[in-house]
Each structure stands twice: as structure tokens, then as C-alpha cells.
Design a protein around this motif. Structure first.
Motif, short mmCIF file in Angstrom:
data_model
loop_
_atom_site.label_atom_id
_atom_site.label_comp_id
_atom_site.label_asym_id
_atom_site.label_seq_id
_atom_site.Cartn_x
_atom_site.Cartn_y
_atom_site.Cartn_z
N LEU A 165 0.83 -1.21 0.00
CA LEU A 165 0.00 0.00 0.00
C LEU A 165 0.86 1.26 0.00
CD1 LEU A 165 -2.86 -0.85 2.53
CD2 LEU A 165 -3.14 -0.35 0.11
N LEU A 166 1.98 1.20 0.72
CA LEU A 166 2.86 2.36 0.84
C LEU A 166 3.96 2.37 -0.23
CD1 LEU A 166 3.24 2.42 4.73
CD2 LEU A 166 1.69 3.76 3.31
N GLY A 167 3.99 1.32 -1.07
CA GLY A 167 4.96 1.30 -2.16
C GLY A 167 6.35 0.90 -1.76
N VAL A 168 6.49 0.12 -0.69
CA VAL A 168 7.81 -0.30 -0.21
C VAL A 168 7.92 -1.81 -0.35
CG1 VAL A 168 9.42 -0.33 1.74
CG2 VAL A 168 7.83 1.60 1.44
N ALA A 169 9.01 -2.28 -0.95
CA ALA A 169 9.22 -3.71 -1.16
C ALA A 169 10.31 -4.23 -0.22
CB ALA A 169 9.63 -3.97 -2.60
N GLY A 170 10.36 -5.55 -0.07
CA GLY A 170 11.44 -6.18 0.67
C GLY A 170 11.21 -6.32 2.16
N LEU A 220 -2.72 5.79 -5.39
CA LEU A 220 -3.47 4.79 -6.15
C LEU A 220 -4.22 3.85 -5.22
CD1 LEU A 220 -0.90 3.85 -8.97
CD2 LEU A 220 -3.11 5.02 -9.27
N ALA A 221 -3.56 3.42 -4.15
CA ALA A 221 -4.19 2.50 -3.20
C ALA A 221 -5.39 3.15 -2.51
CB ALA A 221 -3.16 2.04 -2.16
N CYS A 230 -10.24 1.28 -13.22
CA CYS A 230 -10.07 2.74 -13.16
C CYS A 230 -8.67 3.14 -12.69
CB CYS A 230 -11.13 3.35 -12.24
SG CYS A 230 -12.81 3.23 -12.87
N CYS A 231 -8.19 2.49 -11.62
CA CYS A 231 -6.88 2.86 -11.07
C CYS A 231 -5.74 2.42 -11.98
CB CYS A 231 -6.72 2.28 -9.68
SG CYS A 231 -7.85 2.99 -8.47
N THR A 232 -5.90 1.31 -12.69
CA THR A 232 -4.87 0.89 -13.64
C THR A 232 -4.78 1.87 -14.80
OG1 THR A 232 -5.17 -1.45 -13.08
CG2 THR A 232 -4.11 -0.96 -15.17
N LEU A 233 -5.94 2.27 -15.34
CA LEU A 233 -5.93 3.26 -16.42
C LEU A 233 -5.33 4.58 -15.95
CD1 LEU A 233 -9.43 2.60 -18.05
CD2 LEU A 233 -7.18 1.95 -18.93
N VAL A 257 -2.68 -1.28 -6.12
CA VAL A 257 -4.11 -1.47 -6.32
C VAL A 257 -4.52 -2.87 -5.86
CG1 VAL A 257 -5.96 -1.57 -8.04
CG2 VAL A 257 -4.20 0.21 -8.19
N LEU A 258 -3.71 -3.87 -6.20
CA LEU A 258 -4.00 -5.23 -5.75
C LEU A 258 -3.92 -5.31 -4.22
CD1 LEU A 258 -2.09 -7.37 -8.41
CD2 LEU A 258 -4.55 -6.90 -8.28
N ALA A 259 -2.96 -4.60 -3.64
CA ALA A 259 -2.86 -4.58 -2.18
C ALA A 259 -4.10 -3.94 -1.57
CB ALA A 259 -1.61 -3.82 -1.75
N ALA A 260 -4.65 -2.93 -2.21
CA ALA A 260 -5.86 -2.28 -1.71
C ALA A 260 -7.05 -3.24 -1.75
CB ALA A 260 -6.16 -1.03 -2.54
N ILE A 261 -7.14 -4.06 -2.81
CA ILE A 261 -8.23 -5.03 -2.92
C ILE A 261 -8.12 -6.06 -1.79
CG2 ILE A 261 -9.18 -6.88 -4.35
CD1 ILE A 261 -8.40 -5.23 -6.80
N ALA A 262 -6.92 -6.58 -1.57
CA ALA A 262 -6.71 -7.55 -0.48
C ALA A 262 -6.96 -6.89 0.88
CB ALA A 262 -5.30 -8.12 -0.55
N PHE A 263 -6.57 -5.64 1.03
CA PHE A 263 -6.80 -4.89 2.28
C PHE A 263 -8.29 -4.81 2.57
CE2 PHE A 263 -7.42 -1.12 4.84
CZ PHE A 263 -6.32 -1.08 5.68
N LYS A 264 -9.10 -4.51 1.54
CA LYS A 264 -10.55 -4.40 1.71
C LYS A 264 -11.14 -5.76 2.08
CE LYS A 264 -14.37 -1.96 1.40
NZ LYS A 264 -15.39 -2.99 1.72
#
Length: 435
Positions: A168-173, A199-200, A227-230, A367-374
Motif C-alpha cells: 500500500l505504501l509502495g515499499v518492497a522487501g 493509487l491505493a 479505473c486505477c490501472t488506467l 491497487v491489488l494490495a488495496a483489494i486484499a486490504f478491503k
């Protein structure tokens, strides 16, 4: 329609008898109207399934294709061999959380073959489900105390929410499970990427408010995904945010069952935990389908069909699945009355995946993280939490202890401790009654 609260599920499971129904054909000798309703239900369920399958695949660490393979195989075998004609089976939030922990533990211990061992656990979980169905234990599985199941599922919801924070915050690892994410919060705040966070948050806002404002039948998850991907394509450069990336299209490679005798105990315990969770999630959803259709399901046959689906998913590197409440409700609302809807869903999902494969690679990870978060927010038993102060102290304590242990210790320990406390409370009440 919003996903029913866990409380409604559990009340349904305690008030509806789950004895084996009189055998009915899984495919009806239906008329053209019933057939068209089944086809419409399957197409609608597939539209709901696609964004969730992608989100769960990425969240598990096995990749988006693992979510797609799981949605296809579990859904197909459960529809063909299960005991609930309108049930939709696919990867779910609770199953994804447990699978994520299984994959992480085995990959950390065995970097070269850990993923194959994790999918072997998925196959073993399928065997556990088949065994429970063959022994006719189906009707007893949802008799677990309400407070234990509520705490366990709420803990899984919290786990799913916490695990999505880095993306969600854009941090990997970030590794180490929920504890690792919490310890890394200062790093996450320091390194957060505003583009991905925006985006999230936009995706979460669309999923929360769009169904209340727009008279659309489009699933809010798919609306947010598109919408968010576009928006990300128009507003940001290709390498400015993290995306899924190219997905290997084609037949899945078979995963040969892999295990070491030294790890067999660990694998077996993980398989039992995964299989038992799948049984609970599946049969509670089946009871909901019973209430909506007034047709009683066959619990034992459903477990066998689900187990076959999870074995097939493990063999092909797919995520395990269970009954999806959202997909099942949407399917029934469309008028579906037989397993043709489940088969149609699989066919539609397969066509959609191959048709959209070139676009899927541009979907932002945030965006995928937001879907899983919801999804994690929906899993939480809000109804129980809101009225916890009105319940007995023992029930509330059991629920919160199980929830905390699920998040910070271990899923098996949480269920074991919860069952022990619940049994002590029951014995104490019986003793008082006897006196």
C-alpha cells in the motif's frame, strides 16, 4: 451486495442442520430459462473472481498466476464433484493468509525447493479434506465454538490488513510476517511512495463509496482495478510505480510433490491447519447458500469435491481455495440453480485471463494490495466486536485471546488455546448446572 458479516455466517451454521441431503443431480434437467440464469450467474461470478484471484496471488508471494490457477482448478473440481449446486469456490482471504505463511516458512528454510514443498502442503490439505468427507465429519466441522471461530477469522483479517501495508505504501522487501511489518513501520513511513499510496487510497475509496453512489452492477473490486490501472498508465511512467509485470501465459507446469522426512511433521501440521480452515470457510458458505436457495447441501460430498480441487491446484502451482461468500451470493442473485454456473464461471475466467493477459501486466501492485486490504476489512467480525461489551466476559476474552494469538503467535496455537478455554468454560457451566 456486500459480503455478509461473519456473525450472520456463524448464526446460520448453528441454526441450520447440515446433515446429508437427499442426493440430487448436480446438473438439473432444466429449461432454457434456468440454463440462461446459470450462464449469467457464472459470467457474473467470473467478473467478481478475476481481481480477487490476481490480488490473492500477489499477496501470497507465489505470483498472480497462482491465484488464477487456483481460481480455475478449485472452482472447476468443486463445481463438478461438490455437494452444493450454486457454491462458488476459489482462493479466499483466510486461505491466502495461511498459504502466505506456509510459503514464507518453507522458502526461508529451503530456498531451492521451498515453493514446491509449500504446494505439496496444499495437496496434503486437499487429502485431509477428502479424508474428513469420506469419514462423514462434514456436519461436525462448524460446531466449533462461536467465539473461537470469530476470533480466528478476525485475527486472519487483521493479518491480511497488516501484510498489505508495505505494498500500500509502495515499499518492497519487508519480511517477517505481521511482526516484521509492525517493526518496520518507521522504515515504511520514511520510504513510502506517494504515487502508489494515492493509487491505493483511490482504489479503497472506489470500493467503499462507488456502490452507494453509482447504480452499477459492476463489482467494486473490478471497477477499482480498471479505473486505477488506467489512471496509473495515464499519469505515471511505466517504471515510476511497481506493477505486476509480464505473466507467463500457457499451461501450468506440474509441481512434483516434494518433501523431506525431517520436515514431514511441519508439513503435516500445516496441511491439517490449511485443510481444517478450508473446511470451516467452505461449509459456512454452503450454509449461506442453503438459506438463499432453500436447497440443502451435502457436506461430505462438498468436502471431497473441495479436496480434489485443492489437490489439482497444488499440482499446478495454484493457491488453495474454499467457498467464496461474495461469489456465491452474486451467483445465486443472478438466478443460478445448478453447477453449470460454476463451470461457466471457470470458462469465462479462462477466456478473460487469456484475453486480458497483455493488460494485466500493467496493474499496479498498490491497487491489488488495496483489494486484499478491503477483503481483510470484510473478514473482521465487526458485529461481534460492536456487541462484545454486552456478552459474557468469558466469551469476549476467548475471542480476543484467539485473535491476538492468531496475529502474533501462530494459527494452530490460537485455535488450540481457544478450544481449551472454550471447553473449560463449558465444563464450568455444566458443573454449575449440575449443582
Amino acid at each position: 451486495m456486500a459480503k455478509p458479516a461473519l456473525t450472520d455466517k456463524l448464526v446460520a451454521s448453528t441454526t441450520c442442520l447440515q446433515k446429508a441431503a437427499t442426493p440430487v443431480p448436480i446438473f438439473n434437467a432444466f429449461d432454457s430459462k434456468s440454463r440462461s440464469n446459470d450462464l449469467m450467474g457464472g459470467v457474473t461470478a467470473a467478473i467478481v473472481s478475476l481481481p480477487l484471484a490476481l490480488a490473492f496471488g500477489v499477496a501470497s508471494g507465489a505470483g498472480a498466476q497462482a491465484g488464477i490457477y487456483g481460481a480455475l482448478l478449485v472452482g472447476l473440481f468443486a463445481a463438478l464433484f461438490g455437494g452444493t449446486r450454486t457454491l462458488i469456490s476459489e482462493p479466499t482471504g483466510p486461505m491466502t493468509v495461511v498459504t502466505t505463511a506456509v510459503i514464507a516458512s518453507f522458502v526461508a528454510a529451503h530456498p531451492e525447493k521451498g515453493l514446491a514443498m509449500a504446494f505439496t502442503v496444499v495437496m496434503m490439505a486437499g487429502l485431509v479434506q477428502i479424508l474428513l468427507g469420506a469419514l462423514k465429519f462434514g456436519r461436525y466441522i462448524t460446531l466449533m465454538p462461536y467465539s473461537v471461530i470469530s476470533g480466528f477469522m478476525s485475527g486472519i483479517g487483521i493479518l491480511l490488513i497488516i501484510l498489505q501495508l508495505p505494498n500500500l505504501l509502495g515499499v518492497a522487501g519487508i519480511t517477517g510476517g505481521a511482526t516484521g511489518v509492525i517493526e518496520a513501520l518507521p522504515v515504511l513511513v520514511e520510504k513510502l511512495r506517494w504515487q502508489e499510496l494515492a493509487l491505493a487510497l483511490s482504489a479503497l475509496a472506489l470500493m467503499q463509496f462507488a456502490p452507494k453512489i453509482l447504480p452499477l452492477r459492476l463489482p467494486p473490486q473490478l471497477l477499482a482495478l480498471v479505473c486505477c490501472t488506467l489512471a496509473s498508465i495515464w499519469l505515471f511512467e511505466a517504471d515510476e510505480i511497481r506493477r505486476i509485470g509480464e505473466i507467463n501465459i500457457g499451461l501450468p507446469s506440474l509441481v512434483i510433490p516434494t518433501f523431506t522426512y525431517g520436515e514431514m511433521t511441519h508439513m503435516l501440521m500445516s496441511a491439517v491447519m490449511l485443510g481444517a480452515l478450508g473446511c470451516i470457510d467452505l461449509l459456512i458458505t454452503a450454509v449461506i447458500a442453503d438459506r438463499l436457495t432453500r436447497v440443502e447441501h451435502d457436506s461430505n460430498k462438498e468436502l471431497i469435491g473441495q479436496g480434489l480441487g485443492n489437490i489439482a491446484a497444488g499440482l499446478c502451482g495454484g493457491l488453495p481455495g474454499a467457498g467464496s461468500t461474495m461469489g456465491t451470493v452474486v451467483n445465486i442473485q443472478a438466478g443460478a440453480s445448478s453447477a453449470l454456473s460454476g463451470v461457466t464461471r471457470v470458462a469465462t475466467l479462462l477466456v478473460a485471463f487469456f484475453a486480458a493477459a497483455g493488460i494485466v501486466q500493467y496493474i499496479p501492485m498498490a491497487v491489488l494490495a488495496a483489494i486484499a486490504f478491503k477483503v481483510g476489512m470484510n473478514i473482521l467480525d465487526w458485529a461481534f466486536v460492536k456487541r462484545a461489551h454486552q456478552l459474557s466476559h468469558s466469551a469476549a476474552m476467548t475471542m480476543y485471546v484467539v485473535m491476538i494469538l492468531t496475529v502474533f503467535v501462530d494459527l494452530i496455537v490460537a485455535v488450540g488455546v481457544g478450544m481449551f478455554i472454550a471447553n473449560l468454560i463449558t465444563i464450568d457451566r455444566l458443573s454449575q448446572l449440575q449443582e
